[in-house]
Design a protein around this motif. Structure first.
Motif: not given
Length: 407
Positions: A162-179, A281-285
């Motif tokens: 169902g839907q439990n607003p009191d339960g654990p939930s990770d709202k993190t959005l990770t963005v890895v950009a490659v240019h 930004w990193r151009d070497a890694a």
């Protein structure tokens, strides 16, 4: 030698099946096509090591050992440095076979035939991505999106979905950009924890919320966007046909896909905001990729849909993969990881930016934390291994992530 100058390339392949017969693992046959589905690949090299990441709009990918061996033979990228992830849309076919001792619905003859074409398309996308590699740089940022919600609800003496607003939930959005060297996007990786089930029940083929988000970012940046499923083992999407029906409403197909688009757009807008704000930004890694199989005592699933199948084994092998891309480490776990389990795994990782990727390179089943086992949640009932696996997996992944070469 490590930390060399980066090169990267990306490609995508249309994996929409031509015939939908027998491909809906979640119910009766699909009745139509809403949006096309894709496999998207990025290859990153530094002159010494290389890694490849693939995201595919399918329910699951199953066993990928042979596919990754084919990719390794075609590209020279070690199999342990290849991470394949489904978006886990529930309105698309499954691919591959269930790992030994895993819990999953049986593959149909049609899905196995589709798997052959799917795996060929993934191989082709990785090869084209490698061939397209140009000088590159990488940046990472995080934001927050409230599209997911814990789905464990106590009801009638047990725990149901169902839907439990009191339960654990990770709202993190990770963005890895490659240019590229001129700051033009090559690829974007999005890591987020949600079940793409907004359109489940419409019987329309769709990449669902994950696909809507990835497509919106791809269109805005004119480059492929890869969706990486996070700790979704206990996470529902807020707006869905199922949620509406539970609340007494029965939405039209158009209304359901309006929900899909709205939630996908919400994720995409935050992803674009985060990407635009990256200032380091990193151009070497360093690049590295390692995998291991953690043997763990098996557990039979209980109180599950009747079409779920499980091979009886004493020990089950849980596949673990760690891909390091500079300060980012993708921690791949071969099943649907719950929020608390993912938090413990990421806390143990030796990296500034750990990203948990569920169902990486295979799907064993749900992978529940010990608290979920104590409660008897849906994920715990569908977990094919005994409690206690989380710290052991965290230790293995931390070790894999610390090894800096892909030999």
């Amino acid at each position: 030698m490590s930390g060399g100058m980066l090169r990267a390339g990306a490609a995508q392949a249309d994996i929409t099946p031509a015939d939908l017969t027998g491909l809906n693992a979640m119910g009766p046959d699909f009745v139509g096509l809403h949006d096309r589905t894709f496999a998207r690949a990025v290859v990153i090299e530094n002159g010494v090591d290389a890694v490849a990441v693939v995201s595919a709009d399918v329910l699951e990918l199953g066993v990928t050992v042979d596919l990754r061996a084919r990719i390794a033979a075609a590209t020279g990228i070690p199999a342990g440095a290849i991470l394949l992830a489904p978006t886990h849309t529930h309105n698309a076919p499954r691919g591959g076979l269930t790992p030994a001792g895993g819990l999953s619905r049986a593959a149909s003859a049609e899905s196995l035939a589709y798997t052959d074409a799917l795996f060929d398309a993934i191989l082709d996308a990785v090869v084209r991505a490698q061939n397209a590699a140009v000088p590159a740089r990488i940046g990472v940022g995080t934001g927050r999106v409230d599209v997911n919600i814990n789905r464990d609800v106590p009801r009638d003496g047990t725990w149901r979905l169902g839907q439990n607003p009191d339960g654990p939930s990770d709202k993190t959005l990770t963005v890895v950009a490659v240019h590229d060297a001129d700051d033009r996007p090559i690829a974007t990786l999005l890591g987020y924890a949600v079940h793409p089930t907004a359109a489940l029940g419409t019987r329309m083929l769709s990449a669902d919320v994950a696909g809507a988000a990835a497509s919106a970012v791809s269109e805005a940046l004119d480059a492929p966007t890869l969706w990486l499923p996070g700790s979704l083992g206990d996470q529902a999407v807020r707006g869905s046909l199922e949620a509406a029906r539970t609340g007494g409403d029965d939405l039209t197909v158009d209304e359901v896909f309006a929900l899909v688009d709205t939630q996908g757009r919400t994720i995409a807008d935050e992803a674009l905001r985060v990407a635009a704000a990256i200032d380091e930004w990193r151009d070497a890694a360093d690049l590295s990729g390692r995998e291991a199989a953690l043997g763990w005592p098996s557990k039979p699933g209980t109180d599950l849909p009747p079409d779920m199948h499980q091979e009886e084994l004493d020990l089950v092998a849980l596949r673990l993969t760690a891909l390091r891309i500079g300060d980012v480490v993708l921690l791949g776990v071969g099943g649907e990881v719950t929020t608390a389990a993912a938090a413990e795994i990421m806390a143990a990782a030796v990296a500034p930016h750990p990203v948990l990727v569920s169902m990486a390179n295979e799907r064993l089943g749900y992978l529940a934390d010990d608290d979920a086992f104590a409660l008897g949640t849906f994920a715990a009932r569908g977990c094919p291994i005994q409690p206690g696996w989380v710290p052991a997996a965290a230790d293995v992944l931390a070790r894999l992530a610390a090894e800096r070469t892909t030999a």
